[in-house]
Design a protein around this motif. Structure first.
Motif, PDB file in Angstrom:
ATOM      1  N   ASN A  60       0.601  -1.252   0.070  1.00 45.00           N
ATOM      2  CA  ASN A  60       0.543  -0.366   0.414  1.00 45.00           C
ATOM      3  C   ASN A  60       0.986   1.046   0.009  1.00 45.00           C
ATOM      4  O   ASN A  60       2.108   1.074   0.859  1.00 45.00           O
ATOM      5  CB  ASN A  60      -0.375  -0.055   0.861  1.00 45.00           C
ATOM      6  CG  ASN A  60      -1.269   0.851   1.159  1.00 45.00           C
ATOM      7  OD1 ASN A  60      -0.581   2.391   1.703  1.00 45.00           O
ATOM      8  ND2 ASN A  60      -2.877   0.754   1.810  1.00 45.00           N
ATOM      9  N   GLY A  61       0.880   2.401  -0.723  1.00 49.24           N
ATOM     10  CA  GLY A  61       1.790   3.634  -0.831  1.00 49.24           C
ATOM     11  C   GLY A  61       1.331   4.257  -0.147  1.00 49.24           C
ATOM     12  O   GLY A  61       2.572   5.011   0.750  1.00 49.24           O
ATOM     13  N   GLY A  62       0.658   3.776   0.746  1.00 42.81           N
ATOM     14  CA  GLY A  62      -0.029   4.404   2.400  1.00 42.81           C
ATOM     15  C   GLY A  62       0.769   4.275   3.697  1.00 42.81           C
ATOM     16  O   GLY A  62       1.485   4.739   3.972  1.00 42.81           O
ATOM     17  N   GLU A  63       1.457   3.166   3.184  1.00 40.53           N
ATOM     18  CA  GLU A  63       1.868   2.634   4.479  1.00 40.53           C
ATOM     19  C   GLU A  63       3.832   2.904   3.525  1.00 40.53           C
ATOM     20  O   GLU A  63       4.375   2.971   5.293  1.00 40.53           O
ATOM     21  CB  GLU A  63       2.800   0.928   4.332  1.00 40.53           C
ATOM     22  CG  GLU A  63       1.183  -0.181   4.370  1.00 40.53           C
ATOM     23  CD  GLU A  63       1.064   0.691   6.125  1.00 40.53           C
ATOM     24  OE1 GLU A  63       1.577   0.560   6.976  1.00 40.53           O
ATOM     25  OE2 GLU A  63      -0.297   0.867   6.386  1.00 40.53           O
ATOM     26  N   MET A  64       4.001   2.965   2.606  1.00 38.73           N
ATOM     27  CA  MET A  64       5.097   3.712   2.150  1.00 38.73           C
ATOM     28  C   MET A  64       5.610   4.979   2.787  1.00 38.73           C
ATOM     29  O   MET A  64       6.543   5.330   3.058  1.00 38.73           O
ATOM     30  CB  MET A  64       5.094   3.278   0.724  1.00 38.73           C
ATOM     31  CG  MET A  64       5.697   2.102   0.173  1.00 38.73           C
ATOM     32  SD  MET A  64       6.220   2.006  -1.364  1.00 38.73           S
ATOM     33  CE  MET A  64       7.063   0.255  -1.760  1.00 38.73           C
ATOM     34  N   LEU A  77      10.963  15.014   4.349  1.00 31.53           N
ATOM     35  CA  LEU A  77      10.609  15.370   2.861  1.00 31.53           C
ATOM     36  C   LEU A  77       9.077  15.498   2.595  1.00 31.53           C
ATOM     37  O   LEU A  77       7.749  14.620   3.151  1.00 31.53           O
ATOM     38  CB  LEU A  77      10.305  13.415   2.023  1.00 31.53           C
ATOM     39  CG  LEU A  77      12.456  13.812   1.219  1.00 31.53           C
ATOM     40  CD1 LEU A  77      12.003  12.521   1.063  1.00 31.53           C
ATOM     41  CD2 LEU A  77      12.431  14.433   0.164  1.00 31.53           C
ATOM     42  N   PRO A  78       8.481  15.820   1.507  1.00 29.11           N
ATOM     43  CA  PRO A  78       6.841  16.368   1.453  1.00 29.11           C
ATOM     44  C   PRO A  78       6.557  14.471   0.189  1.00 29.11           C
ATOM     45  O   PRO A  78       7.595  14.587  -0.497  1.00 29.11           O
ATOM     46  CB  PRO A  78       6.643  17.848   0.792  1.00 29.11           C
ATOM     47  CG  PRO A  78       7.906  18.348   0.468  1.00 29.11           C
ATOM     48  CD  PRO A  78       9.046  16.773   1.006  1.00 29.11           C
ATOM     49  N   VAL A  79       5.435  14.472   1.035  1.00 31.77           N
ATOM     50  CA  VAL A  79       4.642  13.123   0.270  1.00 31.77           C
ATOM     51  C   VAL A  79       3.653  13.113  -0.253  1.00 31.77           C
ATOM     52  O   VAL A  79       2.802  14.614   0.485  1.00 31.77           O
ATOM     53  CB  VAL A  79       4.542  12.543   1.430  1.00 31.77           C
ATOM     54  CG1 VAL A  79       4.474  10.536   0.427  1.00 31.77           C
ATOM     55  CG2 VAL A  79       6.367  11.607   1.683  1.00 31.77           C
ATOM     56  N   ILE A  80       3.305  13.690  -1.467  1.00 30.71           N
ATOM     57  CA  ILE A  80       1.561  13.386  -2.426  1.00 30.71           C
ATOM     58  C   ILE A  80       1.776  12.186  -1.916  1.00 30.71           C
ATOM     59  O   ILE A  80       2.035  10.919  -3.855  1.00 30.71           O
ATOM     60  CB  ILE A  80       2.183  14.139  -3.466  1.00 30.71           C
ATOM     61  CG1 ILE A  80       2.914  15.812  -3.258  1.00 30.71           C
ATOM     62  CG2 ILE A  80       0.592  14.396  -3.925  1.00 30.71           C
ATOM     63  CD1 ILE A  80       2.620  16.924  -4.029  1.00 30.71           C
ATOM     64  N   ILE A  81       0.213  11.396  -1.928  1.00 35.07           N
ATOM     65  CA  ILE A  81      -0.445  10.723  -2.223  1.00 35.07           C
ATOM     66  C   ILE A  81      -1.873  10.533  -3.834  1.00 35.07           C
ATOM     67  O   ILE A  81      -2.061  11.608  -3.144  1.00 35.07           O
ATOM     68  CB  ILE A  81      -1.389   9.536  -1.281  1.00 35.07           C
ATOM     69  CG1 ILE A  81      -0.239   9.248   0.264  1.00 35.07           C
ATOM     70  CG2 ILE A  81      -2.047   9.008  -1.492  1.00 35.07           C
ATOM     71  CD1 ILE A  81      -0.461   8.813   1.012  1.00 35.07           C
ATOM     72  N   LEU A  82      -1.637   9.801  -4.376  1.00 37.53           N
ATOM     73  CA  LEU A  82      -2.258   9.465  -6.180  1.00 37.53           C
ATOM     74  C   LEU A  82      -3.481   8.807  -5.404  1.00 37.53           C
ATOM     75  O   LEU A  82      -2.795   7.607  -5.088  1.00 37.53           O
ATOM     76  CB  LEU A  82      -1.757   9.857  -7.177  1.00 37.53           C
ATOM     77  CG  LEU A  82      -0.192  10.471  -6.825  1.00 37.53           C
ATOM     78  CD1 LEU A  82       0.381   9.961  -8.200  1.00 37.53           C
ATOM     79  CD2 LEU A  82      -0.474  12.277  -8.067  1.00 37.53           C
ATOM     80  N   SER A  83      -4.610   9.185  -5.776  1.00 36.60           N
ATOM     81  CA  SER A  83      -5.777   7.811  -5.816  1.00 36.60           C
ATOM     82  C   SER A  83      -6.853   7.900  -6.997  1.00 36.60           C
ATOM     83  O   SER A  83      -7.565   9.466  -6.297  1.00 36.60           O
ATOM     84  CB  SER A  83      -6.182   7.041  -4.089  1.00 36.60           C
ATOM     85  OG  SER A  83      -6.626   6.044  -4.469  1.00 36.60           O
TER      86      SER A  83
END
Length: 127
Positions: A60-64, A77-83
């Motif tokens: 899951n990208g959220g877990e990453m 680091l800024p993180v953007i989640i795409l879905s």
């Protein structure tokens, strides 16, 4: 100096569109369709911002995102989640991400979100 973006999505077509669009906006872009160790990849590529698809094969990208945010070496680091499934994200929490971009995305929204996250990051580093 160019800002480097690391984008992880298991859909090569989406990666191609995002890479072309963001390189056109003056960013250096590293794309990956698979990653078994996000911290190692971040340390290897040294991005200024990470973008993760939420639904990836195997993890899951959220877990990453949570791994990035919990590690002292990468937590800044800024993180953007795409879905394409914003309700999934709402029900599971944001994993500490800095922003969310819904697929299919509007390029102006994508640019705005990336620019905003990088500007917020620079602001925090100055203080």
């Amino acid at each position: 100096m160019l800002k480097r973006l690391l984008i992880l999505d298991d859909n090569q077509d989406i990666l191609n569109v995002m890479e072309d669009a963001l390189v056109g906006e003056g960013y250096e872009v590293v794309t990956m369709t698979y990653c078994d160790d996000i911290i190692k990849s971040v340390q290897q590529h040294q991005p200024d911002l990470v973008m993760l698809d939420f639904l990836l094969s195997g993890i899951n990208g959220g877990e990453m995102c949570a791994q990035i945010k919990k590690n002292p070496l990468t937590s800044h680091l800024p993180v953007i989640i795409l879905s394409a499934y914003p309700r999934v994200l709402e029900s599971l929490g944001d994993y500490g991400s800095d922003a969310f971009v819904q697929k299919p995305f509007d390029l102006e929204q994508l640019y705005s979100t990336v620019n905003s996250c990088l500007a917020d990051d620079e602001h925090l580093q100055l203080h």
